[in-house]
Design a protein around this motif. Structure first.
Motif, PDB file in Angstrom:
ATOM      1  N   HIS A  51     -41.495  26.385 -19.844  1.00  0.00           N
ATOM      2  CA  HIS A  51     -40.191  27.006 -20.083  1.00  0.00           C
ATOM      3  C   HIS A  51     -40.232  28.093 -21.151  1.00  0.00           C
ATOM      4  O   HIS A  51     -39.361  28.953 -21.192  1.00  0.00           O
ATOM      5  N   HIS A  58     -31.092  25.253 -21.516  1.00  0.00           N
ATOM      6  CA  HIS A  58     -30.888  23.872 -21.079  1.00  0.00           C
ATOM      7  C   HIS A  58     -31.669  23.434 -19.845  1.00  0.00           C
ATOM      8  O   HIS A  58     -31.789  22.214 -19.616  1.00  0.00           O
ATOM      9  N   LEU A  74     -34.886  22.799 -17.473  1.00  0.00           N
ATOM     10  CA  LEU A  74     -36.342  22.672 -17.400  1.00  0.00           C
ATOM     11  C   LEU A  74     -36.738  22.822 -15.938  1.00  0.00           C
ATOM     12  O   LEU A  74     -36.445  21.954 -15.113  1.00  0.00           O
ATOM     13  N   HIS A  75     -37.359  23.939 -15.609  1.00  0.00           N
ATOM     14  CA  HIS A  75     -37.689  24.246 -14.214  1.00  0.00           C
ATOM     15  C   HIS A  75     -38.988  23.552 -13.787  1.00  0.00           C
ATOM     16  O   HIS A  75     -39.881  23.306 -14.592  1.00  0.00           O
ATOM     17  N   SER A  76     -39.061  23.283 -12.484  1.00  0.00           N
ATOM     18  CA  SER A  76     -40.248  22.631 -11.936  1.00  0.00           C
ATOM     19  C   SER A  76     -41.466  23.556 -11.987  1.00  0.00           C
ATOM     20  O   SER A  76     -41.344  24.776 -11.850  1.00  0.00           O
TER      21      SER A  76
END
Length: 457
Positions: A33, A25, A27-29
């Motif tokens: 992903h 779930h 979404l990293h900066s």
């Protein structure tokens, strides 16, 4: 900064619920992903943090150069808890005790007549609003920024940034013109000394002002000490020269102190080292050590006067958030009570600088060492004679392998590094125990053998 963890420090056990939910779930900066594998952090204290399996790292990154007073400081946690019991949130058109006191304390610490604070949620928004204020105050539209700079990831702040993180978002906001700042180790001006670098960099900036039209320039925006693009300490006289150039043409000087403010460079604000008073200072990170999101612009009396009888056309739902400002009040108190500003300066002069200079003598991969306070960089090269970087500019994938290998070597030894491009940034919490600092530097010393293997000869 490299966020992905090397396979050698990843857990092979079944993923935890936190990891499963993260992978499904979140979404990293700055990450793809499908390939990113974050560590699940379970806790932290002081200068250390650990994962859910108990692996522990000495935090030589202060996370993102913001946890200045260390992790889980009891006085800071207590202040947030107390404020939550009193008043969690309120609209920014009201006044409240925490916000007012934070503004008073920040204004007291700021140089010159910077007496008002416009609060934001972080550094990028601070830069956005500083640019807006400068344009409204001067009636001009252009802003000059350095190529070696990073000012944040919102649209305007990213457009103002010089480093490659802006490329995927271009074309950006109009009105930005760029210049080369001083960088003695890789001089764009072919200078042979710091003084010559200063003089030539100022002459280049003056030429840029001339070519862009001084009448159209609202502000020169610069990081007092360049952060993510290399921890570049300006030569003595440079910032004074920028201030004089701005004054000569009615241009505002904006000092981006998001990373350098609140003790990181051994001063409350890095500009204090050179006795320079900008028109606007942007801050975030160290103001409350990131415990609750907070940033802002410290505004001079002259700029503030522009909005005395006409409304400033900007605002944020969480501007001056009581929890964040209560954390700032407590954090400033901790800096004072624990004498952390002077401590940062001393650790830099007496521990970090001597250790890094000694490493430079031992390791052929170290091309340059530079910094102030608890804000240092080791620049790694393949060849000292040619100064070829250990990895190319903006390297990724296989081209970046030597630095990824070096970062993994640090992590395997229990140290979490801040690695960017061909550099290691030494940016620990200001509260770090002196022995822990020395231990961390010893780990860096050992890990540099990895970098040495890629050197010529």
């Amino acid at each position: 900064m490299r966020d992905a963890i090397d396979d050698s420090v990843r857990d092979d056990a079944a993923p935890s619920a936190a990891r499963r939910s993260d992978r499904k779930h979140v979404l990293h900066s700055w990450s793809a992903h499908g390939t990113f594998e974050p560590i699940v952090i379970a806790g932290s204290e002081g200068a250390y943090f650990w994962d859910e399996d108990g692996r522990r790292w000495l935090d030589f990154s202060s996370q993102l150069v913001n946890v200045n007073v260390g992790h889980q400081h009891p006085k800071l946690i207590a202040a947030i808890r107390l404020q939550a019991e009193k008043l969690c949130t309120v609209a920014p058109y009201h006044a409240n005790e925490a916000t007012s006191e934070a503004a008073r304390l920040i204004a007291e610490l700021a140089p010159g007549d910077l007496n008002r604070v416009f609060f934001t949620n972080g550094g990028a928004e601070a830069v956005e609003n500083a640019i807006r204020m400068a344009r409204l105050h001067t009636g001009r539209h252009k802003v000059l920024t350095a190529y070696r700079s990073y000012h944040g990831a919102t649209a305007g702040a990213l457009a103002a940034s010089g480093d490659p993180r802006r490329w995927p978002s271009e074309p950006g906001a109009p009105g930005i013109a760029r210049f080369w700042g001083p960088y003695p180790y890789r001089s764009a001006f072919h200078a042979d000394s710091a003084q010559e670098e200063c003089e030539r960099a100022l002459a280049h900036l003056a030429d840029t002002v001339m070519a862009e039209g001084a009448h159209a320039i609202a502000a020169v925006l610069l990081e007092t000490v360049v952060g993510g693009n290399g921890i570049l300490v300006p030569p003595d006289g440079y910032l004074q020269g920028v201030r004089a150039l701005c004054d000569a043409h009615g241009i505002l000087m904006i000092a981006d102190e998001v990373m350098t403010g609140f003790g990181r460079c051994g001063e409350w604000f890095a500009v204090d080292r050179w006795n320079v008073v900008p028109d606007l200072i942007t801050f975030a990170k160290g103001v409350n050590s990131g415990y609750v999101p907070l940033g802002g612009v410290i505004v001079s009396d002259a700029v503030a006067a522009s909005f005395a009888t006409r409304a400033y056309p900007g605002g944020l739902t969480y501007s001056g958030h009581p929890l964040a400002c209560a954390a700032a009040v407590a954090c400033i108190g901790i800096y004072k009570e624990e004498n952390l500003i002077v401590r940062a300066r001393r650790l830099g002069e007496e521990v970090i600088a001597p250790a890094l200079r000694a490493m430079q003598a031992r390791h052929p991969s170290i091309g340059d060492v530079r910094g102030l306070g608890a804000f240092w960089a080791i620049e790694l090269v393949r060849d000292r004679a040619t100064r070829e970087p250990l990895v190319p500019f903006n390297a990724s994938g296989p081209a970046d392998a030597p630095m990824a290998e070096f970062a993994a070597a640090c992590k395997q030894r229990g140290l979490w590094p801040f690695v960017v491009s061909n550099r290691l940034h030494i940016v620990p919490p200001l509260i770090i125990d002196e022995q822990a600092l020395r231990d961390g530097l010893s780990i860096v010393d050992e890990a540099l053998q990895v970098a040495d293997r890629h050197c010529a000869g």
